[in-house]
Design a protein around this motif. Structure first.
Motif, PDB file in Angstrom:
ATOM      1  N   LEU A  30       0.842  -1.163  -0.011  1.00  0.00           N
ATOM      2  CA  LEU A  30      -0.142   0.216   0.083  1.00  0.00           C
ATOM      3  C   LEU A  30       0.845   1.065  -0.131  1.00  0.00           C
ATOM      4  CD1 LEU A  30      -2.749   1.293   0.283  1.00  0.00           C
ATOM      5  CD2 LEU A  30      -2.548   1.310   2.509  1.00  0.00           C
ATOM      6  N   GLY A  31       0.517   2.063  -1.136  1.00  0.00           N
ATOM      7  CA  GLY A  31       1.340   3.450  -0.997  1.00  0.00           C
ATOM      8  C   GLY A  31       0.273   4.230  -0.605  1.00  0.00           C
ATOM      9  N   LEU A  32       0.995   5.498  -0.081  1.00  0.00           N
ATOM     10  CA  LEU A  32       0.195   6.553   0.666  1.00  0.00           C
ATOM     11  C   LEU A  32       0.532   8.158  -0.311  1.00  0.00           C
ATOM     12  CD1 LEU A  32       0.484   6.111   4.377  1.00  0.00           C
ATOM     13  CD2 LEU A  32      -0.793   4.874   2.575  1.00  0.00           C
ATOM     14  N   TRP A  33       0.673   7.755  -1.541  1.00  0.00           N
ATOM     15  CA  TRP A  33       1.186   8.985  -2.427  1.00  0.00           C
ATOM     16  C   TRP A  33      -0.244   9.617  -2.669  1.00  0.00           C
ATOM     17  CZ3 TRP A  33       1.041   8.332  -8.435  1.00  0.00           C
ATOM     18  CH2 TRP A  33       1.313   9.574  -8.858  1.00  0.00           C
ATOM     19  N   GLN A  34      -1.324   8.955  -3.029  1.00  0.00           N
ATOM     20  CA  GLN A  34      -2.701   9.579  -3.300  1.00  0.00           C
ATOM     21  C   GLN A  34      -3.770   9.247  -2.218  1.00  0.00           C
ATOM     22  OE1 GLN A  34      -3.160  11.548  -6.143  1.00  0.00           O
ATOM     23  NE2 GLN A  34      -1.513  10.889  -7.388  1.00  0.00           N
ATOM     24  N   ASN A  35      -4.498   9.961  -1.834  1.00  0.00           N
ATOM     25  CA  ASN A  35      -5.597   9.919  -0.782  1.00  0.00           C
ATOM     26  C   ASN A  35      -5.310   9.961   0.629  1.00  0.00           C
ATOM     27  OD1 ASN A  35      -7.344   9.134  -3.161  1.00  0.00           O
ATOM     28  ND2 ASN A  35      -6.153   7.216  -3.279  1.00  0.00           N
ATOM     29  N   PHE A  36      -4.077  10.492   0.740  1.00  0.00           N
ATOM     30  CA  PHE A  36      -3.621  10.714   2.241  1.00  0.00           C
ATOM     31  C   PHE A  36      -3.126  11.932   2.553  1.00  0.00           C
ATOM     32  CE2 PHE A  36      -3.828   6.065   1.349  1.00  0.00           C
ATOM     33  CZ  PHE A  36      -4.318   5.395   2.382  1.00  0.00           C
ATOM     34  N   GLY A  37      -3.558  13.095   2.271  1.00  0.00           N
ATOM     35  CA  GLY A  37      -3.331  14.209   2.585  1.00  0.00           C
ATOM     36  C   GLY A  37      -4.491  15.203   3.454  1.00  0.00           C
ATOM     37  N   HIS A  38      -4.567  16.174   3.599  1.00  0.00           N
ATOM     38  CA  HIS A  38      -5.250  16.889   4.278  1.00  0.00           C
ATOM     39  C   HIS A  38      -6.742  17.169   3.386  1.00  0.00           C
ATOM     40  CE1 HIS A  38      -2.405  19.154   7.090  1.00  0.00           C
ATOM     41  NE2 HIS A  38      -2.323  17.886   7.263  1.00  0.00           N
ATOM     42  N   SER A  39      -6.771  16.773   2.356  1.00  0.00           N
ATOM     43  CA  SER A  39      -7.939  17.095   1.303  1.00  0.00           C
ATOM     44  C   SER A  39      -8.890  15.398   1.401  1.00  0.00           C
ATOM     45  CB  SER A  39      -7.470  17.246  -0.271  1.00  0.00           C
ATOM     46  OG  SER A  39      -6.742  16.210  -0.566  1.00  0.00           O
ATOM     47  N   HIS A  40      -8.318  14.575   2.180  1.00  0.00           N
ATOM     48  CA  HIS A  40      -9.228  13.462   2.434  1.00  0.00           C
ATOM     49  C   HIS A  40      -9.384  13.134   4.033  1.00  0.00           C
ATOM     50  CE1 HIS A  40      -8.356  12.091  -1.714  1.00  0.00           C
ATOM     51  NE2 HIS A  40      -7.451  12.894  -1.673  1.00  0.00           N
ATOM     52  N   ALA A  41     -10.498  12.543   4.340  1.00  0.00           N
ATOM     53  CA  ALA A  41     -10.891  12.329   5.515  1.00  0.00           C
ATOM     54  C   ALA A  41      -9.897  11.319   6.342  1.00  0.00           C
ATOM     55  CB  ALA A  41     -12.326  11.602   5.588  1.00  0.00           C
ATOM     56  N   GLU A  42      -9.431  11.664   7.379  1.00  0.00           N
ATOM     57  CA  GLU A  42      -8.554  10.826   8.129  1.00  0.00           C
ATOM     58  C   GLU A  42      -9.281   9.624   8.504  1.00  0.00           C
ATOM     59  OE1 GLU A  42      -5.651  11.666  11.768  1.00  0.00           O
ATOM     60  OE2 GLU A  42      -5.484  12.990  10.137  1.00  0.00           O
ATOM     61  N   ASP A  43     -10.438   9.479   8.997  1.00  0.00           N
ATOM     62  CA  ASP A  43     -11.163   8.238   9.325  1.00  0.00           C
ATOM     63  C   ASP A  43     -11.086   7.358   8.341  1.00  0.00           C
ATOM     64  OD1 ASP A  43     -11.626   9.396  11.887  1.00  0.00           O
ATOM     65  OD2 ASP A  43     -13.686   9.678  11.421  1.00  0.00           O
ATOM     66  N   THR A  44     -11.095   7.761   6.952  1.00  0.00           N
ATOM     67  CA  THR A  44     -11.228   6.865   5.675  1.00  0.00           C
ATOM     68  C   THR A  44      -9.761   6.374   5.468  1.00  0.00           C
ATOM     69  OG1 THR A  44     -13.004   8.108   4.941  1.00  0.00           O
ATOM     70  CG2 THR A  44     -11.759   6.674   3.514  1.00  0.00           C
ATOM     71  N   ARG A  46      -7.251   6.006   7.779  1.00  0.00           N
ATOM     72  CA  ARG A  46      -7.001   5.023   8.957  1.00  0.00           C
ATOM     73  C   ARG A  46      -7.824   3.849   8.639  1.00  0.00           C
ATOM     74  NH1 ARG A  46      -9.853   3.246  13.579  1.00  0.00           N
ATOM     75  NH2 ARG A  46      -8.453   2.771  15.220  1.00  0.00           N
ATOM     76  N   GLU A  47      -8.907   3.747   8.173  1.00  0.00           N
ATOM     77  CA  GLU A  47      -9.884   2.384   7.753  1.00  0.00           C
ATOM     78  C   GLU A  47      -9.053   1.588   6.892  1.00  0.00           C
ATOM     79  OE1 GLU A  47     -14.151   1.067   6.720  1.00  0.00           O
ATOM     80  OE2 GLU A  47     -13.745   3.104   5.942  1.00  0.00           O
ATOM     81  N   ILE A  48      -8.641   2.406   5.741  1.00  0.00           N
ATOM     82  CA  ILE A  48      -7.689   1.732   4.636  1.00  0.00           C
ATOM     83  C   ILE A  48      -6.423   1.132   5.239  1.00  0.00           C
ATOM     84  CG2 ILE A  48      -6.594   2.344   2.596  1.00  0.00           C
ATOM     85  CD1 ILE A  48      -8.692   4.519   2.077  1.00  0.00           C
ATOM     86  N   VAL A  49      -5.482   1.716   5.863  1.00  0.00           N
ATOM     87  CA  VAL A  49      -4.391   1.195   6.181  1.00  0.00           C
ATOM     88  C   VAL A  49      -4.735   0.178   7.299  1.00  0.00           C
ATOM     89  CG1 VAL A  49      -2.423   1.828   7.522  1.00  0.00           C
ATOM     90  CG2 VAL A  49      -2.980   3.471   5.912  1.00  0.00           C
ATOM     91  N   LEU A  50      -5.409   0.357   7.958  1.00  0.00           N
ATOM     92  CA  LEU A  50      -5.892  -0.876   9.121  1.00  0.00           C
ATOM     93  C   LEU A  50      -6.136  -2.028   8.531  1.00  0.00           C
ATOM     94  CD1 LEU A  50      -6.900   0.867  12.319  1.00  0.00           C
ATOM     95  CD2 LEU A  50      -4.505   0.349  11.524  1.00  0.00           C
ATOM     96  N   HIS A  51      -7.197  -1.802   7.383  1.00  0.00           N
ATOM     97  CA  HIS A  51      -7.679  -2.986   6.791  1.00  0.00           C
ATOM     98  C   HIS A  51      -6.453  -3.755   5.852  1.00  0.00           C
ATOM     99  CE1 HIS A  51     -10.854  -5.472   4.967  1.00  0.00           C
ATOM    100  NE2 HIS A  51     -10.536  -5.162   3.600  1.00  0.00           N
ATOM    101  N   ALA A  52      -5.775  -3.043   5.307  1.00  0.00           N
ATOM    102  CA  ALA A  52      -4.417  -3.356   4.757  1.00  0.00           C
ATOM    103  C   ALA A  52      -3.653  -4.301   5.473  1.00  0.00           C
ATOM    104  CB  ALA A  52      -3.810  -2.301   4.048  1.00  0.00           C
ATOM    105  N   VAL A  53      -3.477  -3.906   6.830  1.00  0.00           N
ATOM    106  CA  VAL A  53      -2.628  -4.670   7.680  1.00  0.00           C
ATOM    107  C   VAL A  53      -3.536  -5.847   7.882  1.00  0.00           C
ATOM    108  CG1 VAL A  53      -1.923  -4.657  10.175  1.00  0.00           C
ATOM    109  CG2 VAL A  53      -1.582  -2.722   8.613  1.00  0.00           C
ATOM    110  N   ASP A  54      -4.769  -5.878   8.336  1.00  0.00           N
ATOM    111  CA  ASP A  54      -5.589  -6.989   8.622  1.00  0.00           C
ATOM    112  C   ASP A  54      -5.462  -7.997   7.317  1.00  0.00           C
ATOM    113  OD1 ASP A  54      -6.342  -6.329  11.037  1.00  0.00           O
ATOM    114  OD2 ASP A  54      -8.231  -5.271  10.299  1.00  0.00           O
TER     115      ASP A  54
END
Length: 341
Positions: A30-44, A46-54
């Protein structure tokens, strides 16, 4: 609620050895280049990264300038590490990079020792870490001696601020030179991170090619943009959606979506459907067909999109007949914005 990772998180992920090193990486990271700045909801986020770990995605890829604004993705991931993932740090491979503009003035980009090590220290502060697993030279700097750039990577490793070193978007010629310089100063380069997709096959070109150079050097390849920034999904088959990356401008231009390219994309989508896959799943399977590719590095704007990409691992086998048909449509679309200018 305290985060508890899924107990079966390693059961379904495929891991591949990174070159001739001792490090295994997930076939999809998982790369955090797109979709992981201040223009995106932090709850979303978090959900993406933790699901990736799962799902067994152990490798999370960052860079100093990922945002917006620059540094935002690292700051977000630093908070996530502190709040949710701190007990599992040793189960993760975290990478960051330096090379593109991060701050004003003559020391804010490219490949000098001054910039690379200052950037790494700033990244570690944002991440709240003592070290990253992989530190990359994000792009080749033609005006700085490779001995200086590789020497900075060696200092990062020797000082314990990084476990491994890598390069990103280097041409075959410059990658070979970097390997030779690194070997001369006692540094082993672990990995190259180039762009690679069915619409961007530059790493196969030339004699030797980028893939030939890395294979000879015992390096792995973590390939980014395997979905051609979303072009190799169903998103653009019938036009440019208003909420798409192409419509927003930036790294993906609507100019890339010519009718000729869309004709090829639609044909590839048809092959994917015959295989019972989405186009994104076929695109990922295709880059992973080459054993010199360790990992396909993807982005995700939702858990559903992440799961769709991970489902590529359910069917990685491509027949000779399928590969021949794909080759007729896996043609360059002029989308390698990271190419040497």
């Amino acid at each position: 609620m305290t985060y508890q990772p899924a107990s079966d998180r390693y059961d379904s992920m495929t891991y591949r050895r990174c070159g001739r090193s001792g490090l295994d990486l997930p076939a999809i990271a998982l790369g955090l280049w797109q979709n992981f700045g201040h223009s995106h909801a932090e709850d979303t986020q978090r959900e993406i990264v933790l699901h990736a770990v799962d799902r067994g995605v152990t490798h999370i890829d960052l860079a100093n300038n990922y945002g917006p604004p620059p540094g935002a993705a690292e700051s977000f991931f630093g908070r996530l590490l502190a709040e949710d993932l701190a007990p599992y740090r040793d189960e993760l491979v975290i990478s960051t990079k330096a090379g593109y503009r991060m701050w004003p003035g003559p020391y804010g980009e490219w490949g000098s020792r001054k910039y690379l090590l200052a950037s790494l220290d700033a990244s570690l502060r944002r991440l709240g870490l003592d070290y990253v697993d992989i530190f990359y030279s994000h792009r080749d700097d033609p005006s700085t001696p490779l001995r200086e750039t590789m020497g900075a990577l060696k200092t990062a490793v020797d000082s314990g601020r990084a476990l491994y070193a890598g390069i990103s978007s280097y041409t075959a010629e410059r990658a070979a030179e970097a390997v030779a310089v690194a070997e001369d100063i006692g540094l082993s380069l672990l990995v190259h991170q180039p762009s690679y997709s069915m619409l961007n096959r530059w790493v196969e070109e030339g004699t030797p090619s980028v893939l030939d150079v890395t294979e000879e050097a015992g390096m792995g390849n973590v390939v980014f943009s395997p979905l051609a920034q979303g072009m190799l999904t169903e998103k653009y088959l019938h036009g440019v959606p208003a909420d798409s990356r192409a419509a927003r401008g930036g790294s993906l231009s609507e100019d890339f979506l010519s009718e000729e390219t869309l004709t090829h994309i639609r044909a590839l989508s048809g092959i994917a459907k015959e295989r019972g896959q989405t186009l994104a799943q076929l695109a990922i399977a295709w880059v992973l067909r080459d054993p010199r590719v360790t990992t396909a590095l993807i982005g995700a704007s939702s858990v559903a999109q992440l799961d769709d990409s991970l489902a590529a691992l359910d069917n990685l086998d491509l027949s000779d007949e399928e590969l021949e048909r794909i080759d007729a449509h896996a043609v360059d679309a002029g989308i390698n914005i990271w190419a040497k200018r």
